[in-house]
Design a protein around this motif. Sequence first.
Motif, mmCIF file in Angstrom:
data_model
loop_
_atom_site.group_PDB
_atom_site.id
_atom_site.type_symbol
_atom_site.label_atom_id
_atom_site.label_comp_id
_atom_site.label_asym_id
_atom_site.label_seq_id
_atom_site.Cartn_x
_atom_site.Cartn_y
_atom_site.Cartn_z
ATOM 1 N N GLY A 1 0.790 -1.216 0.000
ATOM 2 C CA GLY A 1 0.000 0.000 0.000
ATOM 3 C C GLY A 1 0.826 1.271 0.000
ATOM 4 N N GLY A 2 2.112 1.123 0.204
ATOM 5 C CA GLY A 2 2.999 2.283 0.262
ATOM 6 C C GLY A 2 3.425 2.774 -1.107
ATOM 7 N N SER A 3 4.315 3.762 -1.087
ATOM 8 C CA SER A 3 4.772 4.403 -2.322
ATOM 9 C C SER A 3 6.291 4.515 -2.348
ATOM 10 N N LEU A 4 6.832 4.506 -3.549
ATOM 11 C CA LEU A 4 8.245 4.771 -3.790
ATOM 12 C C LEU A 4 8.369 5.537 -5.097
ATOM 13 N N ARG A 5 9.448 6.305 -5.201
ATOM 14 C CA ARG A 5 9.740 7.007 -6.450
ATOM 15 C C ARG A 5 11.145 6.647 -6.901
ATOM 16 N N LEU A 6 11.230 6.069 -8.094
ATOM 17 C CA LEU A 6 12.519 5.747 -8.688
ATOM 18 C C LEU A 6 12.951 6.862 -9.635
ATOM 19 N N SER A 7 14.262 7.077 -9.689
ATOM 20 C CA SER A 7 14.838 8.045 -10.620
ATOM 21 C C SER A 7 15.951 7.380 -11.406
ATOM 22 N N CYS A 8 16.148 7.834 -12.620
ATOM 23 C CA CYS A 8 17.247 7.329 -13.438
ATOM 24 C C CYS A 8 17.789 8.472 -14.283
ATOM 25 N N ALA A 9 19.049 8.812 -14.050
ATOM 26 C CA ALA A 9 19.690 9.889 -14.787
ATOM 27 C C ALA A 9 20.582 9.315 -15.874
ATOM 28 N N ALA A 10 20.401 9.805 -17.076
ATOM 29 C CA ALA A 10 21.218 9.382 -18.205
ATOM 30 C C ALA A 10 22.311 10.408 -18.478
ATOM 31 N N SER A 11 23.475 9.918 -18.836
ATOM 32 C CA SER A 11 24.586 10.809 -19.176
ATOM 33 C C SER A 11 25.338 10.224 -20.363
ATOM 34 N N GLY A 12 26.165 11.049 -20.959
ATOM 35 C CA GLY A 12 26.908 10.601 -22.130
ATOM 36 C C GLY A 12 26.271 11.113 -23.404
ATOM 37 N N SER A 13 26.337 10.315 -24.459
ATOM 38 C CA SER A 13 25.844 10.715 -25.780
ATOM 39 C C SER A 13 24.343 10.443 -25.893
ATOM 40 N N ILE A 14 23.552 11.350 -25.351
ATOM 41 C CA ILE A 14 22.104 11.201 -25.352
ATOM 42 C C ILE A 14 21.515 11.910 -26.559
ATOM 43 N N SER A 15 20.739 11.180 -27.338
ATOM 44 C CA SER A 15 20.025 11.780 -28.458
ATOM 45 C C SER A 15 18.753 12.439 -27.957
ATOM 46 N N SER A 16 18.355 13.523 -28.629
ATOM 47 C CA SER A 16 17.093 14.164 -28.265
ATOM 48 C C SER A 16 15.905 13.295 -28.649
ATOM 49 N N ARG A 17 16.128 12.366 -29.533
ATOM 50 C CA ARG A 17 15.078 11.420 -29.932
ATOM 51 C C ARG A 17 15.339 10.103 -29.227
ATOM 52 N N ASN A 18 14.581 9.833 -28.208
ATOM 53 C CA ASN A 18 14.803 8.605 -27.449
ATOM 54 C C ASN A 18 13.537 8.172 -26.741
ATOM 55 N N ARG A 19 13.573 6.965 -26.249
ATOM 56 C CA ARG A 19 12.522 6.446 -25.390
ATOM 57 C C ARG A 19 13.167 5.926 -24.124
ATOM 58 N N MET A 20 12.671 6.386 -22.984
ATOM 59 C CA MET A 20 13.186 5.952 -21.693
ATOM 60 C C MET A 20 12.141 5.083 -21.009
ATOM 61 N N GLY A 21 12.592 4.186 -20.168
ATOM 62 C CA GLY A 21 11.616 3.315 -19.551
ATOM 63 C C GLY A 21 12.149 2.555 -18.359
ATOM 64 N N TRP A 22 11.255 1.782 -17.781
ATOM 65 C CA TRP A 22 11.573 0.931 -16.642
ATOM 66 C C TRP A 22 11.114 -0.487 -16.926
ATOM 67 N N TYR A 23 11.969 -1.424 -16.557
ATOM 68 C CA TYR A 23 11.659 -2.840 -16.606
ATOM 69 C C TYR A 23 11.913 -3.400 -15.211
ATOM 70 N N ARG A 24 11.403 -4.591 -14.964
ATOM 71 C CA ARG A 24 11.669 -5.222 -13.682
ATOM 72 C C ARG A 24 11.842 -6.720 -13.848
ATOM 73 N N GLN A 25 12.602 -7.280 -12.910
ATOM 74 C CA GLN A 25 12.868 -8.719 -12.933
ATOM 75 C C GLN A 25 12.790 -9.260 -11.526
ATOM 76 N N ALA A 26 11.834 -10.149 -11.323
ATOM 77 C CA ALA A 26 11.688 -10.838 -10.049
ATOM 78 C C ALA A 26 12.548 -12.094 -10.080
ATOM 79 N N PRO A 27 12.916 -12.633 -8.911
ATOM 80 C CA PRO A 27 13.758 -13.834 -8.869
ATOM 81 C C PRO A 27 13.142 -14.983 -9.658
ATOM 82 N N GLY A 28 13.930 -15.567 -10.523
ATOM 83 C CA GLY A 28 13.474 -16.715 -11.296
ATOM 84 C C GLY A 28 12.565 -16.387 -12.461
ATOM 85 N N LYS A 29 12.385 -15.108 -12.731
ATOM 86 C CA LYS A 29 11.490 -14.704 -13.817
ATOM 87 C C LYS A 29 12.243 -13.863 -14.848
ATOM 88 N N GLN A 30 11.619 -13.676 -15.990
ATOM 89 C CA GLN A 30 12.239 -12.864 -17.035
ATOM 90 C C GLN A 30 12.060 -11.388 -16.725
#
Length: 117
Positions: A14-43
């Motif tokens: 029932g709680g909340s969390l906020r994840l952040s991800c900062a990109a650095s380096g050769s970043i194109s202005s045309r991109n798609r950013m996202g989040w994936y997750r992997q639980a133990p034993g799963k894809q």
Amino acid sequence: VQLQASGGGLVQPGGSLRLSCAASGSISSRNRMGWYRQAPGKQRDLVATITDGGNTNYADSVKGRFTISRDNAKNTVYLQMNSLKPEDTAVYYCNVIQFPHWNYDYWGQGTQVTVSS
């Protein structure tokens, strides 16, 4: 491109969390950013993505509970996670694909999210 994720941790159901991800380096202005997750034993599964134009896509399991956003000036993507459930427990990875090599994935190091009482 380097991706640095932060914000994971232990939270009660029932709680909340906020994840952040900062990109650095050769970043194109045309991109798609996202989040994936992997639980133990799963894809590794898609959680949410957001394009440089702000178009979003969510896994059915998180719709209405998670919100992805980005700050283009900071090359940072966020994942606000509300109403967390034990089944949300996983390592969360941020991801970027960008012009012109749309088939190449950049990955962050992963951040652990544990939902437990």
